[in-house]
Write an enzyme that holds these catalytic residues in place. Structure first.
Site, short mmCIF file in Angstrom:
data_model
loop_
_atom_site.label_atom_id
_atom_site.label_comp_id
_atom_site.label_asym_id
_atom_site.label_seq_id
_atom_site.Cartn_x
_atom_site.Cartn_y
_atom_site.Cartn_z
CG ASN A 250 -0.30 -0.02 2.53
OD1 ASN A 250 0.78 0.54 2.70
ND2 ASN A 250 -0.94 -0.66 3.51
CB ALA B 65 1.76 3.52 4.70
CD GLU B 66 2.01 -2.62 3.46
OE1 GLU B 66 1.60 -3.33 4.40
OE2 GLU B 66 1.66 -2.79 2.27
CG ASP C 114 -6.85 -9.21 3.87
OD1 ASP C 114 -5.61 -9.13 3.71
OD2 ASP C 114 -7.40 -9.24 4.98
#
Length: 313
Positions: free
Chosen positions: A196, A198-199, A264
């Site tokens: 995502n 942030a990741e 997910d």
């Protein structure tokens, strides 16, 4: 976009490996403040359990109409037994490893007036013997599946992710990874990684422009020997990077109610659509639509085949 490929999806076989957990919700009313401390008192009226983590990925795959097997670790406890029962009820086959030394991962949320007030986590990393069991389960299952999904929530089940990727590649199976942390070297040789926003920032640093994001994403993709890299970006949609360049889908959400488990759903939809032979671009657009539907639901939820097919008409 083409019609929902329901008949082909029914034949798709997806193997999900990762951190299995139970999401437990306590719903109630708040009508006073505790005299013991300045905190609300919730009168619990209803309890609801939902499959979480890798188990939520698996139930999303099943909801789309595909065949799915779930590999993970559970404790020898009520929560672990609950996960096994719920998985069976939702059409998910399981090959779960029992760790008698540690509890099943549980995330308990307390909600009042549909607002989350508190979350309590129960979790411990699995023992090495349990990880041996994961390796054995993967070896048993690979030949019976078309695609592998690795759902990493940093709870320890994928501590040996490199060997799982190598085993899947040895069976010529695509490997899709939902990553955790900034040590992306662990995922080298996978087919796709889906950080995502942030990741992605944690992995490559902040970017100021789309061109800068593209340059960093492609460098990371090539460094890790990935076929594709998909960055999910919340209200900015999602962006796919492959040898063909950059592809983007704008956010499809009509109303954002709860983002729990949205990643997910996106991962499950990508896996199903790739398993039936769709291109990366088409698979991304189906996944984007699925993500747009699921964020309109409370808690960890699924998108059904009927919902997704309806969105395509």
């Amino acid at each position: 976009m083409n019609q929902y490929p329901a008949e082909r999806i029914a034949r798709a076989r997806v193997l999900v490996v990762g951190d299995v957990m139970l999401d437990r919700y306590w719903f109630g009313e708040v009508d006073r403040i505790s005299p013991e401390a300045p905190v609300p008192v919730v009168r619990v009226a209803r309890r609801e359990d939902r499959l979480g983590g890798a188990a939520n990925v698996a139930r999303n795959v099943a909801a789309l109409g595909a065949q799915v097997t779930l590999i993970g670790v559970v404790g020898a406890d009520e929560v672990g037994h609950r996960i096994e029962r719920m998985a069976a009820e939702e059409g998910v086959r399981t090959d779960l490893v029992s760790d008698t030394e540690h509890p099943t991962t549980l995330k308990m949320r307390v909600l009042g007036r549909q607002q989350q007030l508190l979350r309590v986590d129960f979790e411990q990393h699995p023992e090495p013997a349990a990880l041996d069991g994961i390796s054995a389960a993967v070896a048993r299952q690979l030949a019976q599946h078309d695609i592998v999904v690795l759902s990493d929530y940093a709870k320890g089940v994928l501590d040996r992710v490199e060997s799982i990727i190598a085993a899947a590649v040895g069976h010529s199976l695509p490997v899709l990874v939902d990553p955790k942390g900034d040590h992306y070297e662990r995922y080298r040789g996978a087919t796709l990684v889906t950080p995502n926003r942030a990741e992605m920032r944690e992995a490559v640093g902040r970017w100021k422009t789309e061109d800068e994001l593209a340059e960093r994403a492609q460098r990371l993709r090539l460094d890790l020997d990935l076929e594709a890299l998909l960055v999910t970006r919340s209200e900015q949609g999602m962006t796919l990077f492959t040898d063909a360049g950059r592809d983007h889908a704008d956010a499809a959400a009509h109303e954002v109610y709860d983002v729990s488990g949205a990643g997910d759903t996106v991962l499950a939809t990508l896996a199903v659509m790739r398993a039936v032979g769709l291109s990366w671009g088409d698979a991304m657009r189906w996944a984007n639509r699925a993500g747009g539907i699921v964020v309109g639901k409370l808690g960890t939820s699924v998108v059904t085949a009927a919902e997704l097919a309806g969105e395509s008409t």
